[in-house]
Design an enzyme around this catalytic site. Structure first.
Site, PDB file in Angstrom:
ATOM      1  N   ASN A 174     -10.215  -0.861  -0.926  1.00 38.03           N
ATOM      2  CA  ASN A 174      -8.755  -0.737  -0.753  1.00 38.03           C
ATOM      3  C   ASN A 174      -8.045  -1.367  -1.952  1.00 38.03           C
ATOM      4  O   ASN A 174      -8.121  -2.573  -2.156  1.00 38.03           O
ATOM      5  CB  ASN A 174      -8.386  -1.454   0.561  1.00 38.03           C
ATOM      6  CG  ASN A 174      -6.892  -1.462   0.832  1.00 38.03           C
ATOM      7  OD1 ASN A 174      -6.089  -1.108  -0.028  1.00 38.03           O
ATOM      8  ND2 ASN A 174      -6.524  -1.879   2.029  1.00 38.03           N
TER       9      ASN A 174
ATOM     10  N   HIS B 217      -3.889   6.730   1.897  1.00 38.18           N
ATOM     11  CA  HIS B 217      -4.266   5.382   1.471  1.00 38.18           C
ATOM     12  C   HIS B 217      -5.643   5.063   2.059  1.00 38.18           C
ATOM     13  O   HIS B 217      -5.921   5.377   3.219  1.00 38.18           O
ATOM     14  CB  HIS B 217      -3.224   4.373   1.966  1.00 38.18           C
ATOM     15  CG  HIS B 217      -3.625   2.958   1.746  1.00 38.18           C
ATOM     16  ND1 HIS B 217      -4.024   2.485   0.515  1.00 38.18           N
ATOM     17  CD2 HIS B 217      -3.713   1.908   2.604  1.00 38.18           C
ATOM     18  CE1 HIS B 217      -4.315   1.207   0.628  1.00 38.18           C
ATOM     19  NE2 HIS B 217      -4.152   0.826   1.879  1.00 38.18           N
TER      20      HIS B 217
ATOM     21  N   CYS C  59       0.813  -1.230   0.000  1.00 40.08           N
ATOM     22  CA  CYS C  59       0.000   0.000   0.000  1.00 40.08           C
ATOM     23  C   CYS C  59       0.840   1.269   0.000  1.00 40.08           C
ATOM     24  O   CYS C  59       0.323   2.357  -0.229  1.00 40.08           O
ATOM     25  CB  CYS C  59      -0.947  -0.008   1.194  1.00 40.08           C
ATOM     26  SG  CYS C  59      -1.844  -1.550   1.309  1.00 40.08           S
TER      27      CYS C  59
HETATM   28  O1  UT7 Z   1      -4.248  -1.699   3.199  1.00 39.45           O
HETATM   29  C1  UT7 Z   1      -3.410  -2.198   4.193  1.00 39.45           C
HETATM   30  C2  UT7 Z   1      -3.744  -1.636   5.495  1.00 39.45           C
HETATM   31  N1  UT7 Z   1      -4.918  -2.319   6.027  1.00 39.45           N
HETATM   32  C3  UT7 Z   1      -5.557  -1.786   7.040  1.00 39.45           C
HETATM   33  O2  UT7 Z   1      -5.199  -0.718   7.461  1.00 39.45           O
HETATM   34  C4  UT7 Z   1      -6.710  -2.555   7.662  1.00 39.45           C
HETATM   35  C5  UT7 Z   1      -6.823  -2.203   9.106  1.00 39.45           C
HETATM   36  N2  UT7 Z   1      -7.864  -2.942   9.802  1.00 39.45           N
HETATM   37  C6  UT7 Z   1      -9.180  -2.715   9.628  1.00 39.45           C
HETATM   38  O3  UT7 Z   1      -9.547  -1.880   8.831  1.00 39.45           O
HETATM   39  C7  UT7 Z   1     -10.178  -3.470  10.487  1.00 39.45           C
HETATM   40  O4  UT7 Z   1      -9.496  -4.148  11.508  1.00 39.45           O
HETATM   41  C8  UT7 Z   1     -11.077  -4.466   9.687  1.00 39.45           C
HETATM   42  C9  UT7 Z   1     -12.029  -3.707   8.802  1.00 39.45           C
HETATM   43  C10 UT7 Z   1     -10.192  -5.372   8.837  1.00 39.45           C
HETATM   44  C11 UT7 Z   1     -11.896  -5.338  10.633  1.00 39.45           C
HETATM   45  O5  UT7 Z   1     -12.684  -4.523  11.507  1.00 39.45           O
HETATM   46  P1  UT7 Z   1     -12.713  -4.805  13.075  1.00 39.45           P
HETATM   47  O6  UT7 Z   1     -13.596  -3.789  13.647  1.00 39.45           O
HETATM   48  O7  UT7 Z   1     -11.275  -4.844  13.549  1.00 39.45           O
HETATM   49  O8  UT7 Z   1     -13.411  -6.223  13.144  1.00 39.45           O
HETATM   50  P2  UT7 Z   1     -12.838  -7.594  13.741  1.00 39.45           P
HETATM   51  O9  UT7 Z   1     -11.798  -8.170  12.847  1.00 39.45           O
HETATM   52  O10 UT7 Z   1     -12.506  -7.406  15.185  1.00 39.45           O
HETATM   53  O11 UT7 Z   1     -14.125  -8.521  13.654  1.00 39.45           O
HETATM   54  C12 UT7 Z   1     -15.279  -8.263  14.463  1.00 39.45           C
HETATM   55  C13 UT7 Z   1     -16.301  -9.332  14.188  1.00 39.45           C
HETATM   56  C14 UT7 Z   1     -15.776 -10.754  14.319  1.00 39.45           C
HETATM   57  O12 UT7 Z   1     -16.797 -11.533  14.883  1.00 39.45           O
HETATM   58  P3  UT7 Z   1     -16.802 -11.896  16.468  1.00 39.45           P
HETATM   59  O13 UT7 Z   1     -15.502 -12.629  16.686  1.00 39.45           O
HETATM   60  O14 UT7 Z   1     -16.849 -10.574  17.161  1.00 39.45           O
HETATM   61  O15 UT7 Z   1     -18.015 -12.743  16.614  1.00 39.45           O
HETATM   62  C15 UT7 Z   1     -15.548 -11.204  12.897  1.00 39.45           C
HETATM   63  O16 UT7 Z   1     -15.663 -12.593  12.732  1.00 39.45           O
HETATM   64  O17 UT7 Z   1     -16.788  -9.221  12.841  1.00 39.45           O
HETATM   65  C16 UT7 Z   1     -16.682 -10.506  12.180  1.00 39.45           C
HETATM   66  N3  UT7 Z   1     -16.435 -10.263  10.768  1.00 39.45           N
HETATM   67  C17 UT7 Z   1     -17.421 -10.073   9.873  1.00 39.45           C
HETATM   68  N4  UT7 Z   1     -18.760 -10.066   9.993  1.00 39.45           N
HETATM   69  C18 UT7 Z   1     -19.487  -9.819   8.888  1.00 39.45           C
HETATM   70  C19 UT7 Z   1     -15.248 -10.170  10.138  1.00 39.45           C
HETATM   71  N5  UT7 Z   1     -15.446  -9.900   8.825  1.00 39.45           N
HETATM   72  C20 UT7 Z   1     -16.779  -9.849   8.638  1.00 39.45           C
HETATM   73  C21 UT7 Z   1     -17.594  -9.591   7.510  1.00 39.45           C
HETATM   74  N6  UT7 Z   1     -18.936  -9.590   7.692  1.00 39.45           N
HETATM   75  N7  UT7 Z   1     -17.088  -9.348   6.292  1.00 39.45           N
END
Ligand code: UT7
Length: 320
Positions: A277, A247, A111
């Protein structure tokens, strides 16, 4: 002597894939994706290739810059999803636009790829041996995400962005870039594994994996610090900057950086809602969108910042 951006271009795949479309394949929802990331839809390549999109983006940037293919003496592409392991995407572009006088190579900085390409072009041009460079950030990320993994497949899109930069008295004023390889595995995609006559069993190709919260924490701390560094180096304050072109990994990251820098969100242009992204592609595609909308005027100061896998980050303060 520095480098100035004198033309921009971009190319996106024709096919729009909405969050509702994705919800038909994986257990997700428009509501989850929108509220956690800000993404509504993304473009996904069907016939398009990384090099093909780059060539289209490059032609538009060269047309705006009024630069012929023969004048280009450097082509640098930030990409992790070239069509071939070799030749490089940059060499494919060289052939596609007939830039017969150019040296062409790719940079693998995910990125941060476009920022690394800009800073590398700047360093090359400073030697006095090069004058005009074509720099690009482009990805076909849809090839390397696991379409069964809802935690990653909803986040990414495909596309290419380009800029022509030339040796001039004003332009790039200050930059900062860095890497933290020790934390690299929190956002990774394996290459081909050993699969030779000594190894038994066929190996499957791996996909992108991400510890989203680790990368999130890295982004919201490293990006404001990197921006502050270039502001200090340039002797500017955040008030002097018209736009912070970051980004596009997550709308919440943009909001957090805006809060930390005490700069209103209006000065953080957003493309994540319609393109998601695109790794190295996000910054040049957004820059081209802004340029074509007439948002940038000669003399404006803007900041570009890329961050992500590696881990890597790169920030530049430039005068338009
Ligand atoms: O480009 C390179 C740089 N990348 C970044 O900067 C990405 C940085 N990270 C992020 O943007 C965020 O961490 C994400 C968008 C990737 C994820 O968001 P989050 O708020 O950190 O969610 P999480 O990973 O903690 O997941 C929360 C919940 C989980 O369920 P439980 O364990 O709470 O029951 C996941 O299983 O959301 C669930 N989950 C989803 N649910 C519905 C994960 N992906 C999905 C989905 N749809 N697509």
């Amino acid at each position: 002597m520095t480098v100035r951006i004198i033309g921009t271009g971009s190319c996106l795949p024709a096919q729009v894939v909405t969050n509702d479309d994705l919800a038909q394949f994986v257990d997700t929802s428009d509501e989850w994706i929108k509220s956690r990331t800000g993404i509504r839809e993304r473009r996904v390549a069907k016939e398009e290739t990384t090099a093909g999109m780059c060539i289209e983006a490059a032609k538009k940037a060269m047309e705006e810059a009024g630069v012929s293919a023969e004048e280009i003496d450097l082509i640098i592409v930030g990409t992790i999803t070239g069509d071939y392991v070799t030749p490089s995407t940059a060499c494919q572009i060289q052939a596609g636009i007939h830039a017969v006088n150019a040296t062409a190579f790719d940079i693998s900085a995910a990125c941060s790829g476009f920022l690394f390409a800009l800073n590398t072009a700047h360093a090359f041009i400073q030697t006095g041996k090069y004058r005009t460079a074509l720099i690009l950030g482009a990805e076909t990320l849809s090839r390397i995400v696991d379409w069964k993994d809802r935690s990653t497949c909803v986040l990414f899109g495909d596309g290419a962005g380009a800029a022509v930069v030339r040796a001039e008295e004003t332009g790039l004023i200050a930059y900062d870039q860095g890497s933290d390889g020790a934390r690299g595995m929190c956002l990774a995609c394996p290459g081909r594994e050993n699969n030779n006559i000594l190894v038994e069993g066929k190996k499957e190709l791996g996909y992108v994996s991400m510890d989203g919260q680790e990368v999130y924490k890295f982004a919201v701390s490293t990006v404001p610090a990197s921006i502050q560094k270039v502001l200090d180096e340039a002797g500017c304050s955040a008030d002097d900057i018209k736009y912070f072109v970051l980004h596009q990994a997550n709308l919440r990251i943009l909001q957090s950086v805006s809060k930390r820098l005490h700069v209103p969100m209006e000065r953080f242009p957003v493309a994540i809602d319609h393109y998601a992204n695109i790794s190295a592609g996000t910054v040049p595609i957004l820059l081209d969108e802004m340029n074509r909308k007439g948002m940038l005027e000669r003399g404006d100061k803007i900041i570009l910042s890329g961050f992500g896998a590696g881990l890597t980050w790169g920030t530049a303060l430039l005068e338009w």
